[in-house]
Design an enzyme around this catalytic site. Sequence first.
Site, PDB file in Angstrom:
ATOM      1  CG  ASP A   1      30.785  30.691  41.744  1.00  0.00           C
ATOM      2  OD1 ASP A   1      31.572  30.830  40.788  1.00  0.00           O
ATOM      3  OD2 ASP A   1      29.543  30.630  41.626  1.00  0.00           O
TER       4      ASP A   1
ATOM      5  CG  ASP B   1      29.244  34.965  36.785  1.00  0.00           C
ATOM      6  OD1 ASP B   1      28.607  35.989  36.536  1.00  0.00           O
ATOM      7  OD2 ASP B   1      30.468  34.833  36.565  1.00  0.00           O
TER       8      ASP B   1
ATOM      9  CG  ASP C   1      26.130  28.716  40.837  1.00  0.00           C
ATOM     10  OD1 ASP C   1      25.334  28.869  39.900  1.00  0.00           O
ATOM     11  OD2 ASP C   1      27.322  29.064  40.766  1.00  0.00           O
TER      12      ASP C   1
ATOM     13  CB  THR D   1      35.587  33.907  39.565  1.00  0.00           C
ATOM     14  OG1 THR D   1      34.696  34.070  38.466  1.00  0.00           O
ATOM     15  CG2 THR D   1      36.874  34.663  39.265  1.00  0.00           C
ATOM     16  N   GLY D   2      35.443  31.483  37.631  1.00  0.00           N
ATOM     17  CA  GLY D   2      35.820  31.064  36.291  1.00  0.00           C
ATOM     18  C   GLY D   2      36.150  32.253  35.410  1.00  0.00           C
TER      19      GLY D   2
ATOM     20  CG  ASN E   1      33.123  26.446  38.017  1.00  0.00           C
ATOM     21  OD1 ASN E   1      32.140  26.495  38.753  1.00  0.00           O
ATOM     22  ND2 ASN E   1      33.511  27.471  37.273  1.00  0.00           N
TER      23      ASN E   1
ATOM     24  CE  LYS F   1      35.183  28.676  40.251  1.00  0.00           C
ATOM     25  NZ  LYS F   1      33.821  29.101  40.623  1.00  0.00           N
TER      26      LYS F   1
END
Length: 273
Positions: free
Chosen positions: A10, A12, A222, A44-45, A225, A199
């Site tokens: 991930d 952020d 963290d 990632t989102g 998602n 994800k």
Amino acid sequence: MSRYQAIALDMDGTLLNRDHKISSATRAALAQARAHDIKVLLVTGRHFMTARPFHHELALDTPIICSNGAYLYDPVQERILAGDPLAVAPLTTLLEEVQAQQMGALFHLGDGIGYLGCEEHVGRMRLWSATQPDHLKVSLLPAEDIESWLQSPIWKLELFNQDPGRLHRFVGEVVERLPFTRDWAAPYAVELVQPGCSKGNRLAQWAASEGIAMENLVAFGDNNNDVSMFEQVGLAVAMGNAAPQIQAHADRVTADHNEDGIALALQRWVLPA
């Protein structure tokens, strides 16, 4: 030799520290992992345009799983390899309510990030994009013709409102009766993708294409998602800054993202002694 064949990261709150940078210790640990033939993959989102500068910085040779698993993007070929966009009919219904109730929205499009409102958020992206070389800048598109956008894939929709209560009411009254998968990124932001997209599911698809068993993957995250990754990989590592309910889904908890948590975890649990 490590039992792990790939590391899913991930971005952020995980790979990136509070200054939205990759620390030198994390960069060195990931390079060491790659030297041991462990693949490194960004999951990632983010839209691919806001993820690829970091992919470039790490000189990765893997695709990027973007927009909460809505698609797999190849930075070398500069194209989406596989994905599932939002269904047009429910999206059209939703966007009518978004405009009527003046919600902010970001649209993950194939040729950039569309925006409706969200001026403060878009302003920050515009400033950050200006620091990037021309080939890595972000295309930010004002919502002047949403009807035309609906003719092409929309991969993810982010809804914003500075009043969390108002946004939660909007989700309860409008979004929950429509067929979308929801992830709360923050009290003032909710992210919508097509059902089945996550994800974890897109990571499993990629791993299968590489002949890698999910038990031989490590995932770092963290937020909400990231749980779908944690549920499927062999080693799930939550960052120290993750909320307790996220940490509860992980096998291990490492240090904060501002304290080289990835580097410490790789040295302790992943890299050969």
